[in-house]
Design a protein around this motif. Structure first.
Motif, PDB file in Angstrom:
ATOM      1  N   ILE A  19      -2.673   5.461  -3.528  1.00 16.92           N
ATOM      2  CA  ILE A  19      -1.458   5.500  -4.352  1.00 16.92           C
ATOM      3  C   ILE A  19      -1.732   4.891  -5.722  1.00 16.92           C
ATOM      4  O   ILE A  19      -0.823   4.481  -6.438  1.00 16.92           O
ATOM      5  CB  ILE A  19      -0.275   4.789  -3.664  1.00 16.92           C
ATOM      6  CG1 ILE A  19      -0.602   3.308  -3.383  1.00 16.92           C
ATOM      7  CG2 ILE A  19       0.112   5.492  -2.376  1.00 16.92           C
ATOM      8  CD1 ILE A  19       0.639   2.461  -3.175  1.00 16.92           C
ATOM      9  N   MET A  29       9.239   8.877   9.649  1.00 14.35           N
ATOM     10  CA  MET A  29       8.164   8.210   8.912  1.00 14.35           C
ATOM     11  C   MET A  29       8.197   8.561   7.431  1.00 14.35           C
ATOM     12  O   MET A  29       7.222   8.400   6.717  1.00 14.35           O
ATOM     13  CB  MET A  29       6.795   8.614   9.474  1.00 14.35           C
ATOM     14  CG  MET A  29       6.544   8.134  10.886  1.00 14.35           C
ATOM     15  SD  MET A  29       4.865   8.472  11.406  1.00 14.35           S
ATOM     16  CE  MET A  29       4.977   8.102  13.152  1.00 14.35           C
ATOM     17  N   GLY A  30       9.315   9.104   6.975  1.00 12.66           N
ATOM     18  CA  GLY A  30       9.441   9.405   5.555  1.00 12.66           C
ATOM     19  C   GLY A  30       9.866   8.161   4.792  1.00 12.66           C
ATOM     20  O   GLY A  30       9.459   7.049   5.119  1.00 12.66           O
ATOM     21  N   GLU A  38      -5.668   7.638   8.106  1.00 13.75           N
ATOM     22  CA  GLU A  38      -6.477   7.626   6.878  1.00 13.75           C
ATOM     23  C   GLU A  38      -5.627   7.071   5.752  1.00 13.75           C
ATOM     24  O   GLU A  38      -4.437   7.384   5.658  1.00 13.75           O
ATOM     25  CB  GLU A  38      -6.857   9.055   6.513  1.00 13.75           C
ATOM     26  CG  GLU A  38      -8.161   9.510   7.084  1.00 13.75           C
ATOM     27  CD  GLU A  38      -8.497  10.898   6.557  1.00 13.75           C
ATOM     28  OE1 GLU A  38      -8.779  11.044   5.360  1.00 13.75           O
ATOM     29  OE2 GLU A  38      -8.440  11.834   7.353  1.00 13.75           O
ATOM     30  N   SER A  43       4.185   0.013  12.434  1.00 14.64           N
ATOM     31  CA  SER A  43       3.183  -0.007  11.359  1.00 14.64           C
ATOM     32  C   SER A  43       2.548  -1.382  11.350  1.00 14.64           C
ATOM     33  O   SER A  43       3.051  -2.303  10.721  1.00 14.64           O
ATOM     34  CB  SER A  43       3.848   0.281  10.020  1.00 14.64           C
ATOM     35  OG  SER A  43       4.458   1.539  10.071  1.00 14.64           O
ATOM     36  N   PHE A  99       0.819  -1.221   0.000  1.00 16.22           N
ATOM     37  CA  PHE A  99       0.000   0.000   0.000  1.00 16.22           C
ATOM     38  C   PHE A  99       0.850   1.267   0.000  1.00 16.22           C
ATOM     39  O   PHE A  99       0.318   2.366   0.101  1.00 16.22           O
ATOM     40  CB  PHE A  99      -0.893  -0.004   1.252  1.00 16.22           C
ATOM     41  CG  PHE A  99      -0.125  -0.379   2.487  1.00 16.22           C
ATOM     42  CD1 PHE A  99       0.625   0.565   3.163  1.00 16.22           C
ATOM     43  CD2 PHE A  99      -0.110  -1.699   2.944  1.00 16.22           C
ATOM     44  CE1 PHE A  99       1.378   0.220   4.270  1.00 16.22           C
ATOM     45  CE2 PHE A  99       0.649  -2.057   4.055  1.00 16.22           C
ATOM     46  CZ  PHE A  99       1.390  -1.090   4.721  1.00 16.22           C
ATOM     47  N   CYS A 100       2.163   1.123  -0.064  1.00 13.41           N
ATOM     48  CA  CYS A 100       3.056   2.274   0.109  1.00 13.41           C
ATOM     49  C   CYS A 100       3.767   2.622  -1.193  1.00 13.41           C
ATOM     50  O   CYS A 100       4.377   1.754  -1.826  1.00 13.41           O
ATOM     51  CB  CYS A 100       4.084   1.964   1.201  1.00 13.41           C
ATOM     52  SG  CYS A 100       5.238   3.324   1.483  1.00 13.41           S
ATOM     53  N   GLY A 118       3.004   7.385   3.118  1.00  9.44           N
ATOM     54  CA  GLY A 118       2.973   6.371   2.065  1.00  9.44           C
ATOM     55  C   GLY A 118       2.966   6.920   0.658  1.00  9.44           C
ATOM     56  O   GLY A 118       2.984   6.166  -0.308  1.00  9.44           O
TER      57      GLY A 118
HETATM   58  N1  SAH Z   1       9.334   2.136   7.198  1.00  8.96           N
HETATM   59  C1  SAH Z   1       8.716   2.800   8.301  1.00  8.96           C
HETATM   60  C2  SAH Z   1       8.472   4.283   8.105  1.00  8.96           C
HETATM   61  C3  SAH Z   1       7.873   4.743   6.794  1.00  8.96           C
HETATM   62  S1  SAH Z   1       6.158   4.543   6.515  1.00  8.96           S
HETATM   63  C4  SAH Z   1       7.440   2.092   8.672  1.00  8.96           C
HETATM   64  O1  SAH Z   1       7.065   1.145   7.991  1.00  8.96           O
HETATM   65  O2  SAH Z   1       6.845   2.433   9.690  1.00  8.96           O
HETATM   66  C5  SAH Z   1       5.306   5.641   7.567  1.00  8.96           C
HETATM   67  C6  SAH Z   1       3.876   5.218   7.860  1.00  8.96           C
HETATM   68  O3  SAH Z   1       2.995   5.418   6.738  1.00  8.96           O
HETATM   69  C7  SAH Z   1       3.774   3.756   8.195  1.00  8.96           C
HETATM   70  O4  SAH Z   1       2.936   3.566   9.289  1.00  8.96           O
HETATM   71  C8  SAH Z   1       3.131   3.181   6.948  1.00  8.96           C
HETATM   72  O5  SAH Z   1       2.515   1.970   7.192  1.00  8.96           O
HETATM   73  C9  SAH Z   1       2.185   4.278   6.569  1.00  8.96           C
HETATM   74  N2  SAH Z   1       1.719   4.210   5.192  1.00  8.96           N
HETATM   75  C10 SAH Z   1       2.372   3.700   4.127  1.00  8.96           C
HETATM   76  N3  SAH Z   1       1.621   3.828   3.019  1.00  8.96           N
HETATM   77  C11 SAH Z   1       0.481   4.448   3.378  1.00  8.96           C
HETATM   78  C12 SAH Z   1      -0.672   4.897   2.663  1.00  8.96           C
HETATM   79  N4  SAH Z   1      -0.779   4.747   1.356  1.00  8.96           N
HETATM   80  N5  SAH Z   1      -1.659   5.512   3.367  1.00  8.96           N
HETATM   81  C13 SAH Z   1      -1.533   5.717   4.703  1.00  8.96           C
HETATM   82  N6  SAH Z   1      -0.470   5.319   5.421  1.00  8.96           N
HETATM   83  C14 SAH Z   1       0.524   4.689   4.765  1.00  8.96           C
END
Ligand code: SAH
Length: 349
Positions: free
Chosen positions: A298, A162-163, A294, A220, A120-121, A340
């Motif tokens: 993507i 969280m980047g 939320e 996460s 989802f990222c 994400g």
């Molecule tokens: N690698 C680390 C930090 C980067 S992601 C991690 O996994 O925590 C930062 C946050 O954004 C994480 O909680 C991730 O699950 C969330 N995230 C990723 N894609 C997303 C999306 N499309 N919508 C909402 N949150 C998302």
């Protein structure tokens, strides 16, 4: 080809001390130089006014001080600022300033791209190119601190890892960056204002607990059921919920801090009563808080945010066992700056 000079900040204080002692310099120069390169973000040895000229020249010959450059700045209608940050080797990462009523938060990257494959990222679509070093992580914070003062006349209050990238897979550099952000010769920020977010790598979470830099940990999670989590976060196969639970209990025992579970609820993926039950059970076992995030689209049709009624069911079920669950509103979606969505869309490279 001439050798690329090392960033002086890549030296540990001990190495810097040895280097200076070998030159016959007094030990107090270490502190003076550290204050220039970290606290004052000085990028030019000739500006180090309390350092003798001949030493400044020797430092200049031996080292460089790398600079990051914001070469793309976008502002969201909600005030969020996304920076496309160019590193000294031309690679690009993104970092985000998120303003709210009470806080200004810097969301910073720890790697160029990402080696994980969370479905989802958007960052998962970029291969992991390299780790950021501590100074590149630190400089993102400095940049956002300056932007907070410039655009909002307010101080930077919080930092979230969280980047782009997985901070616990760039462990030493992340730890050093936290050290400098919190150090007196650095930014002197309180560690409790820093949150490191991980995909969930049990071994590294335990190491983080042992080192305990006094900051917060977020996981996460997105599902407390292995069979579901595996389908959206492949890392679950090597790091199942049981291992994560054990690492989180260890974290709590060492740090006395509750973990924050980050959790997106998607239609048809984790919106069934069993999903709620599994999260409730995990929260009963592990001292925790829950942030319901939320979903930021993507462009993958499989992922759609669940109905509000399901989100309410989650919140009520957690409330019944006394676990605080907050819904985090998405910020900066219009400029692809939200969780994400960081994918270097505008970068030329
Ligand atoms: N690698 C680390 C930090 C980067 S992601 C991690 O996994 O925590 C930062 C946050 O954004 C994480 O909680 C991730 O699950 C969330 N995230 C990723 N894609 C997303 C999306 N499309 N919508 C909402 N949150 C998302």
């Amino acid at each position: 080809m001439s050798a690329v000079k090392k960033d002086i900040r890549s030296l540990s204080p001990d190495h810097l001390k040895q280097y200076l002692l070998d030159l016959g310099e007094p030990a107090f120069r270490v502190r003076q130089i550290e204050e220039w390169v970290w606290r004052r973000s000085c990028k030019d040895f000739s500006e180090m006014s309390n350092i003798p000229k001949d030493l400044r020249e020797k430092l200049e010959d031996a080292f460089s001080i790398h600079q990051i450059i914001v070469d793309d700045l976008q502002r969201s209608t909600d005030g969020t600022i996304k920076n496309g940050v160019k590193l000294h080797d031309g690679r690009v990462v993104e970092s985000v300033l998120i303003p709210t009523d009470k806080r200004i938060t810097a969301c910073i990257s720890s790697q160029v791209g990402c080696s994980l494959d969370c479905h989802f990222c958007a960052t998962a679509n970029l291969p992991r190119m390299r780790n950021l070093n501590a100074e590149e992580i630190y400089d993102q914070v400095v940049t956002i601190k300056q932007q907070a003062e410039h655009y909002f006349q307010r101080p930077l209050t919080n930092i979230v890892y969280m980047g782009m990238g997985e901070p616990l897979l760039n462990y030493a550099n992340v730890l050093k960056s936290i050290d400098k952000i919190t150090a007196d010769e650095g930014l002197n920020m309180a560690a409790r204002r820093i949150t490191v977010s991980t995909v969930g790598i049990a071994k590294m979470m335990k190491k983080f607990a042992d080192d305990n830099p006094r900051c917060n940990l977020a996981l996460s999670l997105h599902s407390a059921r292995n069979e579901v989590r595996e389908t959206i976060m492949p890392i679950t196969k090597s790091n199942p919920i049981e291992l994560l639970r054990e690492a989180l209990l260890y974290w709590y025992q060492k740090t006395e801090k509750k973990v924050t579970f980050e959790y997106v609820i998607w239609k048809g993926i984790n919106d069934a009563p069993e999903d709620i039950k599994a999260l409730v059970k995990l929260c009963q076992q592990v001292p925790s808080k829950v942030n319901i995030i939320e979903y930021n689209p993507i462009g993958d049709e499989r992922f759609k945010m669940a109905d509000k009624a399901v989100i309410d069911n989650y919140i009520n079920a957690l409330g019944e066992i006394g676990v605080v669950a907050k819904v985090r509103q998405s910020r900066g979606q219009d400029i692809d700056a939200a969780c994400g969505q960081l994918a270097n869309k505008n970068a030329a490279s």
